[in-house]
Design a protein around this motif. Structure first.
Motif, PDB file in Angstrom:
ATOM      1  N   ASP A   1      17.290   1.500 -22.609  1.00  0.00           N
ATOM      2  CA  ASP A   1      18.504   1.209 -21.854  1.00  0.00           C
ATOM      3  C   ASP A   1      18.249   1.344 -20.358  1.00  0.00           C
ATOM      4  N   THR A   2      19.060   0.633 -19.597  1.00  0.00           N
ATOM      5  CA  THR A   2      19.095   0.861 -18.156  1.00  0.00           C
ATOM      6  C   THR A   2      19.764   2.208 -17.911  1.00  0.00           C
ATOM      7  N   PRO A   3      19.164   3.097 -17.131  1.00  0.00           N
ATOM      8  CA  PRO A   3      19.820   4.379 -16.839  1.00  0.00           C
ATOM      9  C   PRO A   3      21.191   4.170 -16.215  1.00  0.00           C
ATOM     10  N   LEU A   4      22.136   4.977 -16.645  1.00  0.00           N
ATOM     11  CA  LEU A   4      23.506   4.830 -16.135  1.00  0.00           C
ATOM     12  C   LEU A   4      23.576   4.927 -14.620  1.00  0.00           C
ATOM     13  N   ASP A   5      22.775   5.832 -14.043  1.00  0.00           N
ATOM     14  CA  ASP A   5      22.871   6.024 -12.596  1.00  0.00           C
ATOM     15  C   ASP A   5      22.265   4.869 -11.800  1.00  0.00           C
ATOM     16  N   GLU A   6      21.592   3.951 -12.486  1.00  0.00           N
ATOM     17  CA  GLU A   6      21.056   2.776 -11.788  1.00  0.00           C
ATOM     18  C   GLU A   6      22.098   1.680 -11.596  1.00  0.00           C
ATOM     19  N   LEU A   7      23.157   1.693 -12.409  1.00  0.00           N
ATOM     20  CA  LEU A   7      24.104   0.592 -12.376  1.00  0.00           C
ATOM     21  C   LEU A   7      24.754   0.443 -11.014  1.00  0.00           C
ATOM     22  N   ALA A   8      25.307   1.524 -10.487  1.00  0.00           N
ATOM     23  CA  ALA A   8      25.986   1.463  -9.194  1.00  0.00           C
ATOM     24  C   ALA A   8      25.005   1.145  -8.077  1.00  0.00           C
ATOM     25  N   THR A   9      23.786   1.699  -8.158  1.00  0.00           N
ATOM     26  CA  THR A   9      22.775   1.443  -7.133  1.00  0.00           C
ATOM     27  C   THR A   9      22.392  -0.029  -7.101  1.00  0.00           C
ATOM     28  N   THR A  10      22.175  -0.602  -8.283  1.00  0.00           N
ATOM     29  CA  THR A  10      21.819  -2.025  -8.360  1.00  0.00           C
ATOM     30  C   THR A  10      22.960  -2.895  -7.856  1.00  0.00           C
ATOM     31  N   HIS A  11      24.188  -2.551  -8.256  1.00  0.00           N
ATOM     32  CA  HIS A  11      25.340  -3.319  -7.786  1.00  0.00           C
ATOM     33  C   HIS A  11      25.423  -3.275  -6.263  1.00  0.00           C
TER      34      HIS A  11
ATOM     35  N   ALA B   1      15.186  -9.476  -7.157  1.00  0.00           N
ATOM     36  CA  ALA B   1      15.975  -8.430  -7.816  1.00  0.00           C
ATOM     37  C   ALA B   1      17.301  -8.179  -7.127  1.00  0.00           C
ATOM     38  N   ASP B   2      17.417  -8.530  -5.834  1.00  0.00           N
ATOM     39  CA  ASP B   2      18.682  -8.315  -5.136  1.00  0.00           C
ATOM     40  C   ASP B   2      19.577  -9.553  -5.158  1.00  0.00           C
ATOM     41  N   ARG B   3      19.188 -10.557  -5.962  1.00  0.00           N
ATOM     42  CA  ARG B   3      20.038 -11.735  -6.136  1.00  0.00           C
ATOM     43  C   ARG B   3      20.583 -11.823  -7.555  1.00  0.00           C
ATOM     44  N   VAL B   4      19.735 -11.551  -8.552  1.00  0.00           N
ATOM     45  CA  VAL B   4      20.164 -11.494  -9.948  1.00  0.00           C
ATOM     46  C   VAL B   4      19.506 -10.285 -10.590  1.00  0.00           C
ATOM     47  N   ALA B   5      20.298  -9.444 -11.234  1.00  0.00           N
ATOM     48  CA  ALA B   5      19.787  -8.269 -11.936  1.00  0.00           C
ATOM     49  C   ALA B   5      20.327  -8.273 -13.356  1.00  0.00           C
ATOM     50  N   VAL B   6      19.622  -7.587 -14.252  1.00  0.00           N
ATOM     51  CA  VAL B   6      20.008  -7.512 -15.660  1.00  0.00           C
ATOM     52  C   VAL B   6      20.022  -6.054 -16.088  1.00  0.00           C
ATOM     53  N   ALA B   7      21.120  -5.635 -16.713  1.00  0.00           N
ATOM     54  CA  ALA B   7      21.238  -4.290 -17.277  1.00  0.00           C
ATOM     55  C   ALA B   7      21.153  -4.385 -18.790  1.00  0.00           C
ATOM     56  N   LEU B   8      20.371  -3.510 -19.393  1.00  0.00           N
ATOM     57  CA  LEU B   8      20.229  -3.461 -20.848  1.00  0.00           C
ATOM     58  C   LEU B   8      20.819  -2.173 -21.379  1.00  0.00           C
ATOM     59  N   GLY B   9      21.447  -2.232 -22.555  1.00  0.00           N
ATOM     60  CA  GLY B   9      21.981  -1.018 -23.159  1.00  0.00           C
ATOM     61  C   GLY B   9      23.144  -1.298 -24.074  1.00  0.00           C
ATOM     62  N   GLY B  10      23.668  -0.223 -24.658  1.00  0.00           N
ATOM     63  CA  GLY B  10      24.732  -0.310 -25.636  1.00  0.00           C
ATOM     64  C   GLY B  10      26.118  -0.153 -25.052  1.00  0.00           C
TER      65      GLY B  10
ATOM     66  N   GLU C   1      27.940   2.361 -24.091  1.00  0.00           N
ATOM     67  CA  GLU C   1      28.109   3.245 -22.933  1.00  0.00           C
ATOM     68  C   GLU C   1      27.744   2.519 -21.640  1.00  0.00           C
ATOM     69  N   ILE C   2      26.636   1.786 -21.679  1.00  0.00           N
ATOM     70  CA  ILE C   2      26.236   0.995 -20.517  1.00  0.00           C
ATOM     71  C   ILE C   2      27.262  -0.097 -20.247  1.00  0.00           C
ATOM     72  N   GLY C   3      27.726  -0.747 -21.319  1.00  0.00           N
ATOM     73  CA  GLY C   3      28.713  -1.806 -21.149  1.00  0.00           C
ATOM     74  C   GLY C   3      30.000  -1.313 -20.517  1.00  0.00           C
ATOM     75  N   ALA C   4      30.473  -0.145 -20.936  1.00  0.00           N
ATOM     76  CA  ALA C   4      31.709   0.416 -20.380  1.00  0.00           C
ATOM     77  C   ALA C   4      31.536   0.748 -18.895  1.00  0.00           C
TER      78      ALA C   4
END
Length: 478
Positions: free
Chosen positions: A6-16, A168-177, A179-182
């Motif tokens: 999975d993509t670590p949860l704390d990466e989501l906001a950083t990537t966004h 990576a700063d134009r299109v990124a992909v998050a993987l996970g279940g 919890e990641i989706g929420a």
């Protein structure tokens, strides 16, 4: 290859945040958008075989030809359409201001909104990820994609494809279940698109609400086919079979139940059985029949059939392999669910209370066309509607008396592939629409720009409202 990481949860906001920072620093112009789409097309074409392998591995087996039609063909056609029309879509559009505001002028300028989030499903895991993504790119946005955890190999394939095509700063992909989706749905996107079930769509909308994120929801529902008394049964059975058992019924716009005039119901059932036997033989040896995506979905569908029998409905499996218990158990372990007809299930049965999303087709009879329309109207507005009739009055009666996300007359599914037709539901079947220019507009802010001239009548519209100004105001208000 680790397909479960999975993509670590704390990466989501950083990537966004990085996607937003890069977009604000340099909003994509026409040249960049076109170059991005061309690179995506080239890279996608080079990987069609590996895409097919990934999807078939995730499903256990899926028809290669269905992959080529529903994934490769649709994606490439949508890319070609966007590349052909992109410059025209981007142009400012003239808008009338009316004589009251003369001599001013106005136009509508499509502007990118920023960072678009896409939550894509498992049933068409490439098509339903890349088609909205390319619309968002065409509109000048950056994109964060979260594909389904139920197709992990295909999700990884998408990530690898997109990481080669885009920075990576134009299109990124998050993987996970889940919890990641929420957490993903809770990010402050400038627009969020979700494709999936109505139940999950409600959760996505609730997660987006605190940020006031605009949402497009592509959901589902119980799409009916209505066979009118004038329409040939063999032709209706063939076209409905395509719309029902393509991808083993795991299609949001697949036929969910069919209404047939009472006098011909049994003849329709016979025609459908002939059609299924011709397509799939004894089923076990068919390479053209897709498996159910996972054990949970298989158990849900089996429960629907058991419930229908408990409610007294007749269940027919026209192409079930005639084999011993061990073989049947093996086929079940492979999640091979046979095409199943359920005759006259009651309204409170599971197959009529829920979207089926599988290879089970309820067949219901009606006395008059008004009865058929009433049955459709008793349920939530569906994502698709399929009237079958060569009588324009009958078709118009069905279409005008009901409301669906989209309609194909005398066939099934095909409105999805028509680029200039907006694709989307209404109410429980969805909010908003995508495809073609509609998708471009969905991920744009259609900015109204009103331009005043050096001399304008509005300069006179100020107190004191007397004499000529009084007469002018009264004229404008007529």
């Amino acid at each position: 290859m680790d397909i479960t990481a999975d993509t670590p949860l704390d990466e989501l906001a950083t990537t966004h945040a990085e996607l937003r920072r890069a977009w604000q620093a340099r909003k994509p112009d026409h040249a960049q958008r076109r170059a991005d789409l061309l690179r995506l097309r080239e890279a996608f074409r080079a990987r069609v075989d590996s895409m097919d392998a990934a999807i078939r591995a995730d499903f256990g087996h899926r028809s290669q030809h269905e992959n080529l039609l529903s994934e490769a063909m649709i994606v490439l056609a949508e890319l070609d359409h966007a590349l052909k029309h992109l410059r025209r879509w981007m142009r400012p559009r003239r808008a009338a201001v009316g004589w009251r505001f003369w001599p001013a002028s106005a136009r509508i300028v499509p502007e990118p909104v920023g960072v678009v989030g896409i939550l894509s499903p498992w049933n068409y895991p490439v098509n339903l990820a890349l088609v909205p993504l390319m619309s968002a790119i065409a509109a000048g946005n950056h994109v964060y994609l979260k594909p389904s955890e139920h197709t992990p190999r295909t999700s990884r394939w998408l990530r690898d494809l997109l990481s080669e095509v885009f920075p990576a700063d134009r299109v990124a992909v998050a993987l996970g279940g889940p919890e990641i989706g929420a957490a993903f749905a809770s990010l402050p996107f400038d627009h969020l698109l979700f494709t999936g079930s109505t139940a999950v769509g409600r959760k996505v909308m609730a997660a987006a609400a605190p940020n006031l994120t605009p949402v497009t929801l592509e959901l589902g529902g119980k799409a009916p086919a209505v066979v009118c008394p004038d329409y040939p049964l063999d032709r209706a059975a063939a076209r409905i079979a395509t719309g029902k058992w393509f991808n083993a019924g795991q299609t949001c716009i697949g036929v969910d139940y069919v209404l047939v005039d009472e006098a011909r119901r049994d003849a329709f059932v016979e025609a459908m059985q002939r059609e299924l036997r011709a397509r799939y033989g004894d089923l076990e040896g068919s390479r053209d029949y897709t498996r159910i995506i996972n054990d949970g979905q298989y158990a849900r569908l089996r429960g629907y059939v058991d419930d229908a029998r408990a409610h007294g409905a007749r269940v027919i499996e026209p192409v079930t392999p005639q084999s011993d218990d061990a073989t049947r158990a093996r086929l079940a372990s492979e999640r091979l669910f046979p095409p199943t007809l359920v005759l006259e299930p009651p309204a409170d049965s599971e197959v009529m209370r829920n979207e089926i999303f599988g290879p089970i087709l309820p067949v219901l009879s009606y006395r008059t066309l008004d009865d058929a329309v009433a049955r459709i109207r008793s349920l939530d507005r569906p994502l698709a509607l399929y009237p079958f009739s060569d009588d324009e009055r009958s078709v118009e009666k069905i279409v005008s008396a009901t409301l669906a996300g989209g309609v194909t007359v005398n066939d099934t599914l095909l409105h999805f592939g028509a680029h200039d037709l907006p694709f989307g539901g209404i109410g429980p079947s969805g909010i908003g629409a995508i495809h073609g220019r509609t998708g471009f507009d969905t991920f744009s802010k259609l900015l109204p720009v009103f331009r005043q001239r050096r001399l304008a009548g509005s300069d006179l519209l100020k107190p004191p409202y007397r004499g000529f100004v009084d007469r002018m105001v009264r004229l404008l208000a007529r």
